[in-house]
Scaffold this active site. Structure first.
Site, PDB file in Angstrom:
ATOM      1  N   LYS A  54       0.842  -1.206   0.000  1.00 32.38           N
ATOM      2  CA  LYS A  54       0.000   0.000   0.000  1.00 32.38           C
ATOM      3  C   LYS A  54       0.874   1.252   0.000  1.00 32.38           C
ATOM      4  O   LYS A  54       0.585   2.227  -0.693  1.00 32.38           O
ATOM      5  CB  LYS A  54      -0.952  -0.022   1.206  1.00 32.38           C
ATOM      6  CG  LYS A  54      -2.053  -1.078   1.055  1.00 32.38           C
ATOM      7  CD  LYS A  54      -2.793  -1.368   2.354  1.00 32.38           C
ATOM      8  CE  LYS A  54      -3.732  -2.557   2.178  1.00 32.38           C
ATOM      9  NZ  LYS A  54      -4.367  -3.000   3.444  1.00 32.38           N
ATOM     10  N   GLN A  98      -4.444  -1.880   9.852  1.00 31.86           N
ATOM     11  CA  GLN A  98      -4.280  -3.174   9.184  1.00 31.86           C
ATOM     12  C   GLN A  98      -4.806  -4.296  10.079  1.00 31.86           C
ATOM     13  O   GLN A  98      -4.424  -4.407  11.243  1.00 31.86           O
ATOM     14  CB  GLN A  98      -2.795  -3.400   8.841  1.00 31.86           C
ATOM     15  CG  GLN A  98      -2.534  -4.674   8.063  1.00 31.86           C
ATOM     16  CD  GLN A  98      -3.205  -4.698   6.681  1.00 31.86           C
ATOM     17  OE1 GLN A  98      -3.159  -3.714   5.950  1.00 31.86           O
ATOM     18  NE2 GLN A  98      -3.847  -5.807   6.343  1.00 31.86           N
ATOM     19  N   ASP A 121     -11.238   2.781   4.738  1.00 27.45           N
ATOM     20  CA  ASP A 121     -11.645   1.387   4.553  1.00 27.45           C
ATOM     21  C   ASP A 121     -13.172   1.250   4.562  1.00 27.45           C
ATOM     22  O   ASP A 121     -13.697   0.196   4.230  1.00 27.45           O
ATOM     23  CB  ASP A 121     -11.067   0.510   5.680  1.00 27.45           C
ATOM     24  CG  ASP A 121      -9.725  -0.104   5.313  1.00 27.45           C
ATOM     25  OD1 ASP A 121      -9.512  -0.354   4.107  1.00 27.45           O
ATOM     26  OD2 ASP A 121      -8.913  -0.338   6.217  1.00 27.45           O
TER      27      ASP A 121
END
Ligand code: NDP
Length: 296
Positions: A54, A98, A121
């Site tokens: 990422k 994460q 997200d």
């Protein structure tokens, strides 16, 4: 029949170029450099690889990324403290925690603590609610990747029988919600499906999956979907990422199913790269939504 391969990798590269061009414009016109903060707790090797990928994608598209690493022994309150700082830092536009988090951490509490305007997200309850009402702030990255791939490959979903296998909060459920909407990220033909969702308690799974014009699988079981579970000519989207020895494979038996399906995504090189591209897109959108400061 040999299925058309839906190449997520090259589509993702194209989307990342589009994002890079928009980042240049945002910097030139408003002096804002989109910035993603990635929070990585513990030593899970796969998580380290995901976060690194990422970061690289951010750099290549001209976005900033900042990595916040915390030890595996971190407590929920320590992580909440970090999130409070990131929430109030005006230079950070997107926050990514994460997953998975170490067992002692209350994952729900942590995800709920991310400011909805920085929740790239789209896991925060407010953002999930907005998606389900058809007025999203951000679309969750993997489901959005699925819809971008279908739309950009000119596979319409409107009126189609779609079967989603898997009902996780990250993939299956939001994808079902997005397929059901009256319009999608690429317009009404990119939504408006008739949707069935299956899970581990579904009976006669093969009978249901065989009905699908478009079959999306996100269960985390290597090569689980076999050729007899797929209608000839169907579009098969494999979200799964499973390590089998030194190979990465999906949830679909690619060799066998590609002899039956009309189109299929490979693993790797299918939905994975699109997921990252959508994360960049959400970070860009978060940066764009920053209000201009009034002149002194
Ligand atoms: P979860 O483990 O959170 O959810 C798995 C889902 O699959 C559950 O709903 C479960 O049902 C269902 N399931 C499990 N076994 C069966 C079965 N035998 N028949 C039918 N349904 C079943 O997984 P995620 O959604 O987070 O991830 C799924 C896969 O996608 C994983 O391989 C993951 O690595 C991958 N992934 C890939 C991404 C990408 O970028 N390409 C991003 C995110 C995930 P129940 O609810 O009843 O337990």
């Amino acid at each position: 029949m040999t299925a058309r391969i839906l190449d997520g990798k090259s589509l993702a590269m194209q989307i990342r170029k589009e994002i890079a061009a928009e980042v240049v414009t945002l910097i030139e016109q408003r002096g804002i450099v989109p910035c993603l903060a990635a929070v990585l707790v513990g030593d899970d090797p796969a998580s380290h690889v995901y976060v690194r990928n990422k970061e690289i994608a951010c750099e290549k598209a001209g976005l900033q990324s900042r990595l916040f690493r915390m030890p595996a022994t971190t407590t929920t309150s320590e992580l909440l403290e970090l999130l409070a700082q990131l929430n109030s830092d005006a230079k950070i536009h997107g926050i990514l925690v994460q997953l998975p988090l170490p067992k002692q951490i209350n994952e729900r509490k942590v995800l709920d603590a991310v400011l909805p305007a920085k929740d790239v997200d789209a896991f925060a309850p407010e953002n999930v609610g907005l998606i389900s009402q058809g007025r999203p702030r951000f679309l969750p990255c993997t489901p959005h990747g699925v819809l971008q791939l279908l739309g950009r490959c000119e596979i319409e979903t409107a009126g189609k029988e779609v079967v989603v296998v898997g009902r996780s909060d990250i993939v299956g459920k939001p994808l079902v919600s997005m397929f059901l909407q009256k319009t999608g990220p690429l317009g009404p033909t990119n939504a408006n499906a008739t949707v069935t969702c299956c899970h581990s308690q579904s009976t006669d799974l093969a009978e249901i999956t065989r009905r699908a014009d478009i079959l999306v699988v996100a269960i985390g079981k290597a090569n689980f979907i076999t050729a007899d579970m797929v209608r000839p000519g169907a579009v098969v989207i494999d979200v799964g990422i499973n390590r089998l020895g030194d190979k990465i494979v999906g949830d679909v038996d690619f060799e066998a199913v590609s002899q039956v399906a009309g189109a299929i995504t490979p693993v790797p090189g299918g939905i994975g790269p699109l997921t990252i591209a959508m994360l960049l897109q959400n970070t860009l959108a978060a940066a764009k939504s920053v209000q201009a400061q009034p002149q002194a």
